[in-house]
Design a protein around this motif. Structure first.
Motif, PDB file in Angstrom:
ATOM      1  N   ARG A  58     -12.979  -6.514  -5.680  1.00 40.69           N
ATOM      2  CA  ARG A  58     -12.459  -5.858  -5.691  1.00 40.69           C
ATOM      3  C   ARG A  58     -13.114  -4.726  -6.388  1.00 40.69           C
ATOM      4  N   ALA A  59     -13.072  -4.817  -7.708  1.00 43.01           N
ATOM      5  CA  ALA A  59     -13.563  -3.490  -8.698  1.00 43.01           C
ATOM      6  C   ALA A  59     -14.708  -3.010  -7.952  1.00 43.01           C
ATOM      7  N   LEU A  81      -7.602  -1.865  -0.919  1.00 36.94           N
ATOM      8  CA  LEU A  81      -7.739  -2.154  -1.833  1.00 36.94           C
ATOM      9  C   LEU A  81      -6.380  -3.957  -2.039  1.00 36.94           C
ATOM     10  N   SER A 112       0.779  -1.187  -0.166  1.00 36.32           N
ATOM     11  CA  SER A 112       0.512   0.116  -0.076  1.00 36.32           C
ATOM     12  C   SER A 112       0.839   1.071  -0.268  1.00 36.32           C
ATOM     13  N   ARG A 117     -14.168   5.055  -4.237  1.00 33.77           N
ATOM     14  CA  ARG A 117     -14.124   6.546  -4.835  1.00 33.77           C
ATOM     15  C   ARG A 117     -15.475   7.133  -4.422  1.00 33.77           C
ATOM     16  N   GLU A 119     -13.628  -0.888  -5.070  1.00 34.24           N
ATOM     17  CA  GLU A 119     -13.008   0.381  -5.940  1.00 34.24           C
ATOM     18  C   GLU A 119     -14.438   1.768  -5.921  1.00 34.24           C
ATOM     19  N   ALA A 142      -4.844   2.781  -1.649  1.00 36.42           N
ATOM     20  CA  ALA A 142      -4.484   1.566  -1.751  1.00 36.42           C
ATOM     21  C   ALA A 142      -4.055   0.169  -1.195  1.00 36.42           C
TER      22      ALA A 142
END
Lengths: 211, 211
Positions: free
Chosen positions: B194-195, B92, B84, B202, B198, B89
């Motif tokens: 993970r997607a 994730l 990270s 966000r 994200e 990061a």
DNA sequence: TAGTGTAGAGAACGATCGTTCTCTTGGGAA
DNA sequence: TTCCCAAGAGAACGATCGTTCTCTACACTA
């Protein structure tokens, strides 16, 4: 004819009674923790009839899981049908249904995950039914989110398409919420998952559809 | 002194060997499927020593889960620390670590969920350890996402704060990914999760922080 | 009415489980 | 060397499991 009907209904009744007892006991206490003798008593069926209907315990376990899969998905679909005014509301209604389920007094997590954790390493049948159940749920979710895809051409995009990806993500949230609610006993996991689902759905419906 | 050290190391070694064997066998095949006799053989320990170290099987089960909790979270934290670069990061990296775990040949899902599905209705200890494990993971995730909160004042917002909510959502994705990977055998569940993570992260980092 | 077959009740069986007990062996103290 | 205690190997025990078998009773047919 009347004779055949009698036999048929009698047979179905016995089968149903056995499966009812199996579902209640297996789900409540685990599969290995429930013996065939206790099951016979709960179902009010002779041991001979029990083994005449299901030759072995693992046959009964598989039948229990298959019937539960049907009922579970039918109950979910009925709720979603009744509570989805707009296409955008349908996927979120899934999580509302989850919350009512989590709040039920006999809720004890996902019957399939429980069975898989208990027997998945030993019984191939349990693994197969569990896989089919999860796949059927994903397919159902894909049907729900398909209308939300920004471009109609995405409908046939396949594994990389927005609908498939979003359905997979919602499935993860659902499984996560079920286990969290089972472990903590708190139905609020459904609302946490719903909020996450809302954000994910919004990301697809809005302008930014790139994956 | 030397004597005491010998006894101590000898004792620890026995305990470790037992726990190593228990972890391998319990995780691989389930708890009820592994007998104390087989465990004794795998650990290379006499039955008397085995019961001298763990008075009953449920004590061994609980110790197995506790040690696995420590190792699991330590392994995750070490990976995240190393991967990270930016604060964004870190959350994730959790899912990257999951993917490597899912791809391991002996991966068979979450040991705690498996144990809970098998014994959660019977054993209070299993339920307690499982709850503690999941809570510790959520606390760790909250630490990871805290730096991402838009306003510093949110740090002490408590249950309704952005960090707590986001950590809970990530925990759901993690549990969902673990079970999906276990059932389907496909490590790609980590990338799907993970997607989704994200997108959720966000949403917090961006302008729209309302919940 | 006598005979026949089916189904219920539960005893019985072999296997396996968690746990305890017995027997034996080996090494250190006097 | 003699004694003694700790520990290993594994037999033994009681309980319980899934499954089968026996015995009894009853309903229906000729």
């Amino acid at each position: 004819m009347a004779d055949h009907d009698d036999v048929r209904t009698r047979t179905d009744d016995v089968r149903t009674r056995i499966l009812d007892a199996a579902e209640k006991l297996f789900y409540e206490r685990g599969i290995q923790a429930v013996g065939m003798d206790e099951l016979r008593t709960a179902a009010g069926v002779s041991l001979k009839r029990l083994y005449g209907t299901f030759p072995a315990k693992h046959d009964l376990v598989e039948a229990y899981l298959r019937r539960r899969d049907e009922h579970w998905r039918a109950s979910l679909a009925a709720y979603v049908d009744a509570h989805s005014g707009t296409p955008g509301a349908a996927p979120l209604a899934v999580f509302d249904w989850l919350e009512t389920w989590f709040a039920a007094p006999d809720f004890r997590g996902c019957a399939f995950i429980n069975a898989y954790g208990e027997l998945g390493a030993t019984s191939e049948g349990v693994g197969r039914v569990t896989r089919e159940h999860k796949l059927a749920l994903r397919t159902y979710l894909a049907d729900l989110v398909r209308p939300l895809a920004a471009t109609a051409s995405d409908e046939a995009a396949g594994p990389g398409g927005v609908t498939t990806v979003l359905a997979g993500q919602l499935a993860l949230l659902i499984d996560g919420a079920i286990t969290a609610a089972a472990v903590t006993g708190d139905p609020a996991a459904a609302r946490t998952a719903r909020a996450a689902a809302e954000a994910l759905v919004r990301g697809v419906g809005g302008g930014r559809t790139g994956v």
